[in-house]
Design a protein around this motif. Structure first.
Motif, short mmCIF file in Angstrom:
data_model
loop_
_atom_site.label_atom_id
_atom_site.label_comp_id
_atom_site.label_asym_id
_atom_site.label_seq_id
_atom_site.Cartn_x
_atom_site.Cartn_y
_atom_site.Cartn_z
N ALA A 162 47.19 -32.00 -17.59
CA ALA A 162 46.78 -32.04 -16.19
C ALA A 162 46.29 -33.42 -15.79
O ALA A 162 46.56 -33.89 -14.67
N LEU A 163 45.58 -34.09 -16.71
CA LEU A 163 45.03 -35.43 -16.42
C LEU A 163 46.02 -36.54 -16.70
O LEU A 163 45.76 -37.70 -16.38
N GLN A 164 47.15 -36.19 -17.34
CA GLN A 164 48.17 -37.18 -17.71
C GLN A 164 47.61 -38.25 -18.64
O GLN A 164 47.95 -39.42 -18.55
N ILE A 165 46.72 -37.82 -19.52
CA ILE A 165 46.14 -38.71 -20.54
C ILE A 165 46.61 -38.23 -21.91
O ILE A 165 46.47 -37.05 -22.24
N ASN A 166 47.14 -39.13 -22.71
CA ASN A 166 47.78 -38.75 -23.97
C ASN A 166 46.92 -39.01 -25.20
O ASN A 166 47.36 -38.71 -26.31
N ARG A 167 45.73 -39.58 -25.03
CA ARG A 167 44.91 -39.93 -26.18
C ARG A 167 43.62 -39.13 -26.18
O ARG A 167 42.99 -38.94 -25.14
N GLN A 168 43.23 -38.66 -27.36
CA GLN A 168 41.93 -38.02 -27.54
C GLN A 168 41.26 -38.59 -28.78
O GLN A 168 41.91 -38.83 -29.80
N THR A 169 39.97 -38.85 -28.70
CA THR A 169 39.25 -39.45 -29.81
C THR A 169 37.76 -39.22 -29.64
O THR A 169 37.30 -38.93 -28.54
N MET A 170 37.03 -39.35 -30.73
CA MET A 170 35.56 -39.33 -30.69
C MET A 170 34.99 -40.63 -31.23
O MET A 170 33.78 -40.80 -31.30
N ASN A 171 35.86 -41.54 -31.63
CA ASN A 171 35.41 -42.79 -32.23
C ASN A 171 35.67 -43.99 -31.33
O ASN A 171 35.78 -45.11 -31.79
N GLU A 172 35.80 -43.73 -30.04
CA GLU A 172 36.09 -44.79 -29.09
C GLU A 172 34.85 -45.66 -28.87
O GLU A 172 33.72 -45.23 -29.05
N ARG A 173 35.09 -46.93 -28.48
CA ARG A 173 33.99 -47.83 -28.14
C ARG A 173 34.02 -48.10 -26.65
O ARG A 173 35.07 -48.08 -26.02
N TYR A 174 32.84 -48.37 -26.12
CA TYR A 174 32.71 -48.71 -24.71
C TYR A 174 31.95 -50.01 -24.60
O TYR A 174 30.83 -50.13 -25.09
N LEU A 175 32.58 -51.02 -23.98
CA LEU A 175 32.01 -52.37 -23.88
C LEU A 175 31.64 -52.91 -25.26
O LEU A 175 30.63 -53.59 -25.43
N GLY A 176 32.48 -52.60 -26.25
CA GLY A 176 32.26 -53.11 -27.59
C GLY A 176 31.26 -52.34 -28.42
O GLY A 176 30.99 -52.71 -29.56
N LEU A 177 30.70 -51.26 -27.88
CA LEU A 177 29.69 -50.48 -28.58
C LEU A 177 30.22 -49.07 -28.84
O LEU A 177 30.99 -48.54 -28.05
N PRO A 178 29.81 -48.44 -29.94
CA PRO A 178 30.25 -47.07 -30.23
C PRO A 178 29.68 -46.08 -29.23
O PRO A 178 28.53 -46.22 -28.80
N VAL A 179 30.47 -45.08 -28.88
CA VAL A 179 30.01 -44.06 -27.94
C VAL A 179 29.24 -42.96 -28.65
O VAL A 179 28.55 -42.17 -28.00
N TYR A 180 29.36 -42.89 -29.97
CA TYR A 180 28.63 -41.86 -30.73
C TYR A 180 28.04 -42.49 -31.98
O TYR A 180 28.73 -43.21 -32.71
N VAL A 181 26.77 -42.23 -32.21
CA VAL A 181 26.08 -42.72 -33.40
C VAL A 181 25.46 -41.53 -34.12
O VAL A 181 24.56 -40.87 -33.58
#
Length: 235
Positions: free
Chosen positions: A155-174
């Protein structure tokens, strides 16, 4: 938020978070949208006119084969490097938040990915923004079924899923293992130091590089996260 999602392993109701990447975000800001957002947020019309004069008075000349072209004026966009531009862009992003709140108040936001896609399309149309679907990702809680994941991503036309992505060079989950999460900081510092070996630098020059470059790498992460004391390794 990501901590909650990682721990959500039971129950029929799954959760999803979307990390959106805007393509050429500053360059695509529509001036009429920026003006309307400032007025809707309560800025005085006189003040808004002054800000818009600063935004719309920009002109450019491009050097081609060593010669400058004629002056031309853009019809949209915010200037890169202008200290005012980040704040103006946040005002435009507030428009997206307002659309989400309106949809929620009207009772249409019930985890419906198709509804969210319609809001994203409306925001793109109004603001001039364009979402880069190739760089955008979806993060799901572990209890989300594969069929529901596929439904949302389609529905969103997004093909990638992850939990280890970074945002502005920083991890989104610690998680608990901070040594593993922030190991990339050591790697980046080590690569910088290895590159200096090839340069004929004095002791004072190396000291300046360490203070200006190497120390800045962990300081950026430390401004947001409490890095473990053992990160520096044994004494």
């Amino acid at each position: 938020m990501t901590h909650f999602m990682r721990k959500k392993r039971k129950g029929k109701l799954g959760y999803a978070a979307i990390k959106l990447d805007m393509s050429k975000a500053y360059d695509r800001v529509e001036w009429h949208f920026l003006r309307e957002m400032m007025l809707r947020l309560g800025f005085d019309e006189g003040w808004t006119n002054l800000i818009m004069q600063c935004v719309t008075s920009v002109s450019y000349r491009i050097k081609v084969n060593g010669e400058l072209t004629d002056v031309f004026h853009p019809g949209r966009g915010l200037r890169q490097g202008d200290p005012l531009s980040p704040y103006l862009f946040l005002l435009c992003a507030e428009g997206f938040s307002a659309l989400l709140k309106q949809a929620e108040n009207e009772g249409r936001m019930k985890g419906d990915a198709q509804c969210l896609q319609e809001i994203l399309s409306l925001y793109e149309e109004l603001s001039g923004q364009m979402i880069n679907k190739d760089k955008s990702v979806v993060m799901f809680s572990p209890n989300t079924s594969n069929s529901k994941r596929n439904e949302v991503m389609q529905a969103l036309q997004i093909n990638r899923q992850t939990m280890n992505e970074r945002y502005l060079g920083l991890p989104v989950y610690v998680g608990r293992d901070k040594m593993k999460v922030f190991a990339y900081l050591k790697d980046r510092i080590w690569k910088r130091i290895q590159g200096w070996k090839e340069k004929m630098l004095s002791r004072a020059g190396k000291e300046i590089l360490i203070k200006a470059v190497a120390q800045a790498i962990p300081i950026f992460a430390m401004a947001c996260f409490d890095i473990t004391k053992n990160f520096g390794g044994p004494d």
